[in-house]
Design a protein around this motif. Structure first.
Motif, PDB file in Angstrom:
ATOM      1  N   VAL A   7     -23.807  -5.461  13.437  1.00 46.31           N
ATOM      2  CA  VAL A   7     -24.336  -4.475  14.374  1.00 46.31           C
ATOM      3  C   VAL A   7     -23.409  -3.267  14.386  1.00 46.31           C
TER       4      VAL A   7
ATOM      5  N   VAL B 167     -26.226  -4.927  23.077  1.00 47.02           N
ATOM      6  CA  VAL B 167     -26.313  -6.249  22.444  1.00 47.02           C
ATOM      7  C   VAL B 167     -26.188  -7.299  23.543  1.00 47.02           C
TER       8      VAL B 167
ATOM      9  N   ILE C 197     -30.817  -7.002  20.238  1.00 54.35           N
ATOM     10  CA  ILE C 197     -30.128  -5.766  19.856  1.00 54.35           C
ATOM     11  C   ILE C 197     -31.074  -4.609  20.141  1.00 54.35           C
TER      12      ILE C 197
END
Length: 207
Positions: free
Chosen positions: A168, A176, A22
């Motif tokens: 997220v 990502v 991420i």
């Protein structure tokens, strides 16, 4: 502008150790804004269609599983912002092949737009490794996202334990990347329009 060697190395190392990566602000804000403008223009022009579930001839639209809309990126007819994005992703493909020996051959990618209320229930992109998608990539395009707008990506870290996950936030510029067969995930209901470029690095047919 291509990804820096340091960023590519960071993503490769994360995939090797955790299976996912991420990266906030992975791309300059002006590039992300241009891609977001492409997404909005495509939506206004009616180039999106309801996303389907299933594979091949078994594909069908099932709105109680997913309610997003997609517009595929055609490499033969791309805008300059899309061409720049594809160049960056090609660098990532090469880095993943060099670092992880994945044999990634190509990228398939589309814009995804979630209208308010849309979601995508828990799923995996390459169930038990039966498909060609090896690595999932998502670039978020939502410059004004705020906490409470919904649309978070929930990645389950343990297939047998739903309480182990990470969420997220779909903030503009966040990239990502994860191994497609290893992680169940879902998109929580969005309360504001939610945009992304979602793609998959694939292996060759028959490989």
């Amino acid at each position: 502008m291509a990804f820096s060697p340091e960023l590519l190395g960071y993503i490769v190392d994360n995939l090797a150790s955790e299976g996912y990566s991420i990266v906030p602000d992975a791309m300059p804000a002006y590039e992300v804004a241009a891609l977001a403008a492409d997404c909005r223009q495509g939506w206004q022009a009616g180039r999106f269609h309801a996303a389907a579930v299933g594979r091949g001839d078994a594909q069908q639209v099932v709105t109680d599983i997913r309610a997003d809309h997609v517009c595929w990126v055609n490499e033969q007819h791309v805008t300059p912002p899309q061409a720049a994005y594809l160049i960056q992703m090609e660098g990532l493909r090469q880095a993943l092949n060099a670092g992880l020996y994945l044999g990634l051959f190509e990228l398939e990618t589309h814009f995804a737009l979630y209208p308010p209320g849309a979601f995508y229930k828990r799923h995996v992109d390459n169930f038990r490794g039966t498909g060609q998608r090896l690595v999932t990539t998502i670039l978020y395009l939502n410059a004004d996202w705020q906490f409470g707008d919904g649309g978070e990506l929930r990645i389950y870290l343990d297939e047998q334990n739903d309480s182990r996950y990470i969420d997220v936030e779909p903030r503009a510029g966040t990239l990502v990347t994860f191994l497609a067969a290893d992680f169940f995930h879902e998109v929580l209901p969005a309360y504001q329009p939610r945009m992304s470029l979602t793609g998959w690095f694939r292996k060759r047919t028959g490989a």
